[in-house]
Design a protein around this motif. Structure first.
Motif, short mmCIF file in Angstrom:
data_model
loop_
_atom_site.label_atom_id
_atom_site.label_comp_id
_atom_site.label_asym_id
_atom_site.label_seq_id
_atom_site.Cartn_x
_atom_site.Cartn_y
_atom_site.Cartn_z
N ALA A 1 -6.86 -4.64 -5.26
CA ALA A 1 -6.03 -5.76 -5.71
C ALA A 1 -5.25 -6.34 -4.53
O ALA A 1 -5.11 -7.57 -4.40
CB ALA A 1 -5.08 -5.31 -6.81
N ILE A 2 -4.75 -5.47 -3.68
CA ILE A 2 -4.02 -5.92 -2.49
C ILE A 2 -4.95 -6.69 -1.57
O ILE A 2 -4.60 -7.76 -1.05
CB ILE A 2 -3.39 -4.72 -1.76
CG1 ILE A 2 -2.41 -3.99 -2.69
CG2 ILE A 2 -2.68 -5.17 -0.49
CD1 ILE A 2 -1.89 -2.68 -2.14
N GLU A 3 -6.15 -6.15 -1.35
CA GLU A 3 -7.12 -6.81 -0.47
C GLU A 3 -7.52 -8.18 -1.02
O GLU A 3 -7.67 -9.14 -0.27
CB GLU A 3 -8.35 -5.93 -0.28
CG GLU A 3 -8.11 -4.68 0.55
CD GLU A 3 -7.65 -5.06 1.97
OE1 GLU A 3 -8.47 -5.58 2.73
OE2 GLU A 3 -6.47 -4.82 2.28
N ARG A 4 -7.71 -8.26 -2.34
CA ARG A 4 -8.07 -9.55 -2.94
C ARG A 4 -6.94 -10.56 -2.74
O ARG A 4 -7.19 -11.73 -2.48
CB ARG A 4 -8.37 -9.40 -4.43
CG ARG A 4 -9.59 -8.62 -4.77
CD ARG A 4 -10.87 -9.33 -4.32
NE ARG A 4 -12.05 -8.54 -4.65
CZ ARG A 4 -12.50 -7.53 -3.91
NH1 ARG A 4 -11.87 -7.19 -2.81
NH2 ARG A 4 -13.58 -6.86 -4.27
N GLN A 5 -5.69 -10.08 -2.88
CA GLN A 5 -4.58 -11.01 -2.71
C GLN A 5 -4.45 -11.48 -1.26
O GLN A 5 -3.98 -12.59 -0.99
CB GLN A 5 -3.27 -10.37 -3.19
CG GLN A 5 -2.15 -11.36 -3.38
CD GLN A 5 -2.59 -12.53 -4.24
OE1 GLN A 5 -3.06 -12.36 -5.35
NE2 GLN A 5 -2.47 -13.74 -3.70
N LEU A 6 -4.87 -10.65 -0.33
CA LEU A 6 -4.86 -11.04 1.08
C LEU A 6 -6.08 -11.90 1.44
O LEU A 6 -6.20 -12.33 2.58
CB LEU A 6 -4.85 -9.79 1.96
CG LEU A 6 -3.52 -9.01 1.98
CD1 LEU A 6 -3.75 -7.61 2.54
CD2 LEU A 6 -2.48 -9.74 2.80
N ALA A 7 -6.97 -12.11 0.45
CA ALA A 7 -8.20 -12.90 0.66
C ALA A 7 -9.10 -12.27 1.71
O ALA A 7 -9.76 -12.95 2.48
CB ALA A 7 -7.89 -14.35 1.04
N HIS A 8 -9.11 -10.93 1.72
CA HIS A 8 -10.03 -10.22 2.59
C HIS A 8 -11.36 -10.05 1.87
O HIS A 8 -11.39 -9.85 0.65
CB HIS A 8 -9.48 -8.85 2.98
CG HIS A 8 -8.33 -8.93 3.93
ND1 HIS A 8 -7.47 -7.88 4.15
CD2 HIS A 8 -7.89 -9.95 4.71
CE1 HIS A 8 -6.55 -8.24 5.04
NE2 HIS A 8 -6.79 -9.49 5.39
N ASN B 1 0.82 -1.21 0.00
CA ASN B 1 0.00 0.00 0.00
C ASN B 1 0.85 1.25 0.00
O ASN B 1 0.51 2.26 -0.64
CB ASN B 1 -0.93 0.00 1.22
CG ASN B 1 -2.20 -0.82 0.99
OD1 ASN B 1 -3.05 -0.46 0.19
ND2 ASN B 1 -2.31 -1.94 1.69
N GLU B 2 1.97 1.22 0.73
CA GLU B 2 2.83 2.40 0.82
C GLU B 2 3.50 2.74 -0.51
O GLU B 2 3.74 3.91 -0.81
CB GLU B 2 3.90 2.18 1.88
CG GLU B 2 3.37 2.27 3.30
CD GLU B 2 4.45 1.96 4.34
OE1 GLU B 2 5.62 1.81 3.93
OE2 GLU B 2 4.11 1.85 5.53
N CYS B 3 3.79 1.71 -1.31
CA CYS B 3 4.52 1.99 -2.57
C CYS B 3 3.65 2.74 -3.57
O CYS B 3 4.16 3.42 -4.47
CB CYS B 3 5.06 0.70 -3.18
SG CYS B 3 3.81 -0.31 -4.02
N GLY B 4 2.32 2.64 -3.46
CA GLY B 4 1.42 3.39 -4.33
C GLY B 4 1.31 2.88 -5.74
O GLY B 4 0.71 3.54 -6.60
N LYS B 5 1.85 1.69 -6.03
CA LYS B 5 1.83 1.17 -7.39
C LYS B 5 0.58 0.34 -7.70
O LYS B 5 0.28 0.09 -8.87
CB LYS B 5 3.06 0.28 -7.64
CG LYS B 5 4.39 1.02 -7.57
CD LYS B 5 5.54 0.05 -7.77
CE LYS B 5 6.88 0.76 -7.77
NZ LYS B 5 7.05 1.62 -8.97
#
Length: 411
Positions: free
Chosen positions: A351-358, A342-346
């Motif tokens: 997409a991050i949440e889906r990859q974490l299976a949230h 999330n910090e990198c902003g890319k």
């Protein structure tokens, strides 16, 4: 003429029902089928009625006479013996509807719904704290103070979070009892603010890039079981839940498509979850397959190869590397990835949440967010693997070598 035991024993079935009178309303009905049934004939409120007293010879002549006399005493008191029998039976049935009995039904329902065995084991474990105080009580008789007493016994051990979860589990049992018409209310609802709130301590995670690089180098130098080293490397690269990785099976991996599919029965949210495999992850899996590829599990236990490594194995490995529980945990790799991605902003937060299976809590938003951002996740996971390589390459070696090899001997 009064009956005798011999006459009762020797009566033979006939084509029609035979009624043998013992007097005082007691009759033995000899059925054409051969059954011999005791009946008490009486009048109540001007109506002729019958009371079943059981079957001969299970109920003897003496027992039948005693039951007749008891029914007469009920009649003399102005009550209907048949209605009293129904009430006693209902009371006896309700007495069997104990909290423990219904809780066992509730657990069986969870199993039929396909809940994970680990979840069911945790529910069983939590309920075991309630059984000593309310397990054998009729669920209809259990009120909020009785439940609170059971919860406070858990709190007295300092297990505030367990008490909180036990309240929720007991509530599930009561709601199941309400749905099956064996309870009228859920007493746990009144206890929401009655328990000590636990102080939530987040799982330790390394979120500083330089510190993460040092941790990754330390993992590469880990001199324990090579399967454990591979598990830690994959935790950093793929950041699944530790239990999902520990129990992973080779059949879940499609190396041609570079994807790991975690089946619904092992995923926390009870739905399949896909994980894109970066080149670095596939390389680790290739090496791991030479070690454990002949079996079903990626990470079989040393003493029990048919079972995965334990919950504590990965955290114990981190301790061996010199990282205390307040510094790093296996589950903490998820927080590490979430923070730095999330910090990198890319990458899109979804997409991050889906990859974490949230799972999105908002029903409307979830309906519009069914896309899994798969293409972006594939790129993100490869970028993440390269980013970890960069951090590892630039990390200082001091702590890593000292942890893995022990103190160096001065030359």
């Amino acid at each position: 003429m009064a009956l005798s035991d011999m006459k009762c024993r020797n009566v033979r079935p006939a084509a029609k029902l035979q009624k043998l009178s013992d007097g005082g309303g007691l009759q033995l009905w000899a059925q054409p089928s051969g059954a011999r049934l005791w009946r008490f004939a009486y009048r109540f409120n001007g109506k002729q009625k019958l009371l079943a007293l059981g079957a001969y010879p299970a109920v003897s002549l003496a027992d039948a006479r005693q039951a007749r006399d008891e029914a007469k005493r009920v009649l003399a008191g102005g009550c209907d013996p048949s209605e009293e029998k129904k009430q006693k039976k209902a009371i006896a049935e309700r007495a069997k509807e104990t909290f423990r009995t219904i809780a066992e039904e509730y657990v069986a329902k969870l199993r039929r719904e396909g809940r994970a065995e680990a979840t069911i084991a945790k529910v069983d474990w939590l309920l075991s704290f309630a059984y000593p105080s309310i397990g054998d009580r009729s669920i209809r008789e259990i009120d909020a103070p009785a439940v609170l007493k059971a919860l406070q016994q858990v709190e007295a051990r300092g297990r505030y979070e367990s008490a909180r979860r036990l309240r929720s589990t007991i509530g599930g049992v009561f709601r199941y009892a309400i749905a099956t018409a064996r309870a009228e209310n859920d007493p746990t609802f009144a206890l929401r603010d009655a328990l000590t709130k636990p102080i939530v301590t987040p799982r330790a995670a390394v979120t500083d890039p330089k510190a993460l690089g040092a941790l990754l180098r330390a993992i590469d130098w880990f001199d324990g079981q090579p399967t454990v080293r591979a598990a830690l490397q994959l935790m950093a690269l793929l950041f699944p839940r530790p239990g999902e990785l520990r129990a992973a099976e080779w059949t879940e991996f499609d190396f041609d498509k570079a994807v790991w599919t975690i089946p619904a029965e092992r995923a926390k949210m009870r739905r399949p979850h896909r994980v894109p495999l970066a080149i670095q992850a596939i390389a680790i899996l290739d090496r791991l397959k030479r070690i454990s590829g002949r079996g079903e599990l990626l990470f079989p236990g040393v003493r029990a190869p048919d079972r995965p490594i334990s919950d504590n194995t990965l955290n114990a490995a981190l301790r061996r590397l010199g990282y205390g529980k307040e510094e790093a945990t296996a589950h903490g790799f998820r927080a590490t990835a979430s923070s730095l991605l999330n910090e990198c902003g890319k990458w899109h937060p979804d997409a991050i949440e889906r990859q974490l299976a949230h799972v999105e809590n908002n029903d409307v938003r979830r309906a519009y967010a069914r896309g899994e951002h798969w293409d972006e996740r594939v790129k993100m996971m490869q970028w993440w693997a390269g980013y970890l390589d960069e951090l590892k390459a630039s990390a200082p070696e001091g702590r890593t070598l000292e942890t893995a090899l022990g103190p160096t001997v001065a030359s």
